[in-house]
Design a protein around this motif. Structure first.
Motif, PDB file in Angstrom:
ATOM      1  N   THR A   1       0.835  -1.210   0.000  1.00 50.38           N
ATOM      2  CA  THR A   1       0.000   0.000   0.000  1.00 50.38           C
ATOM      3  C   THR A   1       0.869   1.260   0.000  1.00 50.38           C
ATOM      4  OG1 THR A   1      -0.105  -0.061   2.408  1.00 50.38           O
ATOM      5  CG2 THR A   1      -1.905  -1.117   1.216  1.00 50.38           C
ATOM      6  N   ASN A   2       0.255   2.358  -0.398  1.00 48.79           N
ATOM      7  CA  ASN A   2       0.912   3.681  -0.412  1.00 48.79           C
ATOM      8  C   ASN A   2       2.240   3.693  -1.164  1.00 48.79           C
ATOM      9  OD1 ASN A   2      -1.148   4.782   1.258  1.00 48.79           O
ATOM     10  ND2 ASN A   2      -0.165   3.830   3.021  1.00 48.79           N
ATOM     11  N   ILE A   3       2.250   3.082  -2.315  1.00 46.28           N
ATOM     12  CA  ILE A   3       3.463   3.070  -3.137  1.00 46.28           C
ATOM     13  C   ILE A   3       3.406   4.222  -4.139  1.00 46.28           C
ATOM     14  CG2 ILE A   3       2.449   1.396  -4.764  1.00 46.28           C
ATOM     15  CD1 ILE A   3       5.278   0.328  -5.234  1.00 46.28           C
ATOM     16  N   THR A   4       4.547   4.881  -4.335  1.00 43.93           N
ATOM     17  CA  THR A   4       4.610   5.978  -5.296  1.00 43.93           C
ATOM     18  C   THR A   4       5.031   5.439  -6.658  1.00 43.93           C
ATOM     19  OG1 THR A   4       6.941   6.454  -4.866  1.00 43.93           O
ATOM     20  CG2 THR A   4       5.311   7.573  -3.457  1.00 43.93           C
ATOM     21  N   GLU A   5       4.869   6.257  -7.675  1.00 44.89           N
ATOM     22  CA  GLU A   5       5.267   5.869  -9.031  1.00 44.89           C
ATOM     23  C   GLU A   5       6.770   5.657  -9.112  1.00 44.89           C
ATOM     24  OE1 GLU A   5       4.669   7.463 -13.587  1.00 44.89           O
ATOM     25  OE2 GLU A   5       3.298   8.195 -12.035  1.00 44.89           O
ATOM     26  N   ASP A   6       7.531   6.494  -8.377  1.00 47.56           N
ATOM     27  CA  ASP A   6       8.994   6.357  -8.371  1.00 47.56           C
ATOM     28  C   ASP A   6       9.438   5.052  -7.711  1.00 47.56           C
ATOM     29  OD1 ASP A   6       9.400   8.754  -9.677  1.00 47.56           O
ATOM     30  OD2 ASP A   6       9.608   9.924  -7.832  1.00 47.56           O
ATOM     31  N   GLU A   7       8.769   4.681  -6.615  1.00 45.86           N
ATOM     32  CA  GLU A   7       9.089   3.418  -5.938  1.00 45.86           C
ATOM     33  C   GLU A   7       8.788   2.235  -6.849  1.00 45.86           C
ATOM     34  OE1 GLU A   7       8.387   4.019  -1.180  1.00 45.86           O
ATOM     35  OE2 GLU A   7       6.627   4.141  -2.495  1.00 45.86           O
ATOM     36  N   LEU A   8       7.655   2.295  -7.521  1.00 42.95           N
ATOM     37  CA  LEU A   8       7.276   1.229  -8.452  1.00 42.95           C
ATOM     38  C   LEU A   8       8.310   1.105  -9.568  1.00 42.95           C
ATOM     39  CD1 LEU A   8       5.184  -0.894  -9.394  1.00 42.95           C
ATOM     40  CD2 LEU A   8       4.061   0.936 -10.670  1.00 42.95           C
ATOM     41  N   LYS A   9       8.734   2.256 -10.092  1.00 41.54           N
ATOM     42  CA  LYS A   9       9.731   2.286 -11.169  1.00 41.54           C
ATOM     43  C   LYS A   9      11.045   1.654 -10.695  1.00 41.54           C
ATOM     44  CE  LYS A   9      11.831   5.450 -14.493  1.00 41.54           C
ATOM     45  NZ  LYS A   9      12.006   6.856 -14.905  1.00 41.54           N
ATOM     46  N   GLU A  10      11.429   1.967  -9.452  1.00 36.89           N
ATOM     47  CA  GLU A  10      12.671   1.426  -8.896  1.00 36.89           C
ATOM     48  C   GLU A  10      12.589  -0.097  -8.741  1.00 36.89           C
ATOM     49  OE1 GLU A  10      15.426   1.879  -4.891  1.00 36.89           O
ATOM     50  OE2 GLU A  10      13.944   3.430  -5.343  1.00 36.89           O
ATOM     51  N   TYR A  11      11.445  -0.596  -8.267  1.00 36.09           N
ATOM     52  CA  TYR A  11      11.252  -2.044  -8.134  1.00 36.09           C
ATOM     53  C   TYR A  11      11.344  -2.728  -9.503  1.00 36.09           C
ATOM     54  CZ  TYR A  11       9.641  -1.642  -3.278  1.00 36.09           C
ATOM     55  OH  TYR A  11       9.549  -1.416  -1.941  1.00 36.09           O
ATOM     56  N   ILE A  12      10.738  -2.101 -10.514  1.00 33.24           N
ATOM     57  CA  ILE A  12      10.745  -2.680 -11.863  1.00 33.24           C
ATOM     58  C   ILE A  12      12.169  -2.700 -12.438  1.00 33.24           C
ATOM     59  CG2 ILE A  12       9.925  -2.385 -14.246  1.00 33.24           C
ATOM     60  CD1 ILE A  12       7.758  -3.361 -12.336  1.00 33.24           C
ATOM     61  N   ILE A  13      12.897  -1.584 -12.284  1.00 31.26           N
ATOM     62  CA  ILE A  13      14.269  -1.497 -12.809  1.00 31.26           C
ATOM     63  C   ILE A  13      15.165  -2.543 -12.140  1.00 31.26           C
ATOM     64  CG2 ILE A  13      16.356  -0.049 -12.854  1.00 31.26           C
ATOM     65  CD1 ILE A  13      14.428   2.380 -13.285  1.00 31.26           C
ATOM     66  N   GLU A  14      15.108  -2.599 -10.802  1.00 31.23           N
ATOM     67  CA  GLU A  14      15.933  -3.565 -10.067  1.00 31.23           C
ATOM     68  C   GLU A  14      15.495  -5.004 -10.369  1.00 31.23           C
ATOM     69  OE1 GLU A  14      18.748  -3.016  -8.283  1.00 31.23           O
ATOM     70  OE2 GLU A  14      18.499  -0.996  -9.083  1.00 31.23           O
ATOM     71  N   GLY A  15      14.183  -5.201 -10.483  1.00 31.69           N
ATOM     72  CA  GLY A  15      13.641  -6.528 -10.798  1.00 31.69           C
ATOM     73  C   GLY A  15      14.095  -7.026 -12.151  1.00 31.69           C
ATOM     74  N   ARG A  16      14.138  -6.113 -13.138  1.00 27.70           N
ATOM     75  CA  ARG A  16      14.609  -6.500 -14.483  1.00 27.70           C
ATOM     76  C   ARG A  16      16.094  -6.863 -14.467  1.00 27.70           C
ATOM     77  NH1 ARG A  16      11.210  -2.301 -18.126  1.00 27.70           N
ATOM     78  NH2 ARG A  16       9.536  -3.733 -18.673  1.00 27.70           N
ATOM     79  N   LYS A  17      16.875  -6.100 -13.706  1.00 35.49           N
ATOM     80  CA  LYS A  17      18.312  -6.409 -13.584  1.00 35.49           C
ATOM     81  C   LYS A  17      18.495  -7.799 -12.980  1.00 35.49           C
ATOM     82  CE  LYS A  17      20.015  -1.682 -12.957  1.00 35.49           C
ATOM     83  NZ  LYS A  17      20.536  -0.720 -11.960  1.00 35.49           N
ATOM     84  N   GLN A  18      17.728  -8.076 -11.917  1.00 34.87           N
ATOM     85  CA  GLN A  18      17.800  -9.386 -11.279  1.00 34.87           C
ATOM     86  C   GLN A  18      17.401 -10.495 -12.243  1.00 34.87           C
ATOM     87  OE1 GLN A  18      15.231  -8.916  -7.890  1.00 34.87           O
ATOM     88  NE2 GLN A  18      16.827  -8.008  -6.618  1.00 34.87           N
ATOM     89  N   MET A  19      16.362 -10.233 -13.038  1.00 39.48           N
ATOM     90  CA  MET A  19      15.880 -11.240 -13.983  1.00 39.48           C
ATOM     91  C   MET A  19      16.956 -11.569 -15.020  1.00 39.48           C
ATOM     92  SD  MET A  19      12.599 -11.198 -16.555  1.00 39.48           S
ATOM     93  CE  MET A  19      13.412 -10.139 -17.752  1.00 39.48           C
ATOM     94  N   TRP A  20      17.634 -10.540 -15.565  1.00 41.82           N
ATOM     95  CA  TRP A  20      18.666 -10.794 -16.578  1.00 41.82           C
ATOM     96  C   TRP A  20      19.869 -11.524 -15.994  1.00 41.82           C
ATOM     97  CZ3 TRP A  20      16.973 -11.106 -21.114  1.00 41.82           C
ATOM     98  CH2 TRP A  20      15.968 -10.253 -21.579  1.00 41.82           C
TER      99      TRP A  20
END
Length: 197
Positions: A106-125
């Motif tokens: 809950t209460n997640i900002t767009e910047d936090e979401l973007k950071e999770y996605i960027i880090e998540g993609r790095k982890q995936m690769w």
């Protein structure tokens, strides 16, 4: 999207042991926080001992049975894949258990979401590179067996690498992660709603 996916929770960002990991719930289309509890070292050592013992006995049976090389390779692949899938199911069950405090983010900002996605993609690769390496090692360990040159150590190595590659493919689920990343990018307003309940 849910019709294509049998796995309910898809990892977005994997935190370190004892910290929070972020998953995407394919049913509610919301982000979920899972805090993975520390795994007991005694349990790890015990499972490792049992695993090595089983591999040794399995390898001994295979060597003494004098199977044709192609049958031996097929048996190793079947046993390795089944064991890898079993461990994958077990890990998913542990990660999604009540003990690991499954909560909607809950209460997640767009910047936090973007950071999770960027880090998540790095982890995936990084994980994809690991899967390619494990696949290569599986092929390398199976080739001598296919050509009739093998030992107990080689049998154990080939079973071990087959289990690992199957396990990591299931855990990383790269195709499902890519679908989820695209969905979040397209529908981020729905995902970052403050009331996720």
């Amino acid at each position: 999207m849910n019709a294509k996916m049998k796995k309910r929770y898809i990892a977005i960002y994997n935190g370190k042991e004892g910290s929070k990991s972020i998953f995407f719930d394919t049913e509610t289309k919301k982000l979920v926080v899972v805090k993975i509890e520390n795994i007991s070292y005694k349990l790890t050592i015990l499972s490792g001992f049992i695993g090595v013992s089983m591999y040794y006995l399995f390898g001994k049976v295979l060597i003494e049975s004098a199977l044709p090389p192609i049958a031996l390779v097929a048996m190793i692949l079947i046993v390795g894949c089944l064991a890898g899938m079993f461990f994958n199911i077990l890990v998913n069950k542990i990660a999604n258990s009540e003990k690991n405090k499954l909560e909607y983010l809950t209460n997640i900002t767009e910047d936090e979401l973007k950071e999770y996605i960027i880090e998540g993609r790095k982890q995936m690769w990084k994980n994809l590179l690991l899967i390619v390496f494990l696949l290569f090692m599986t092929i390398v360990s199976l080739l001598p067996i296919y050509f009739g040159e093998y030992s107990l150590l080689l049998l154990l190595a080939s079973i071990f690498f087959t289990i690992l590659v199957t396990f990591f493919i299931g855990v990383v689920a790269p195709n499902k992660r890519i679908v989820v990343f695209r969905y979040i990018k397209k529908n981020k307003e729905l995902v970052i709603l403050t009331d996720n309940r």
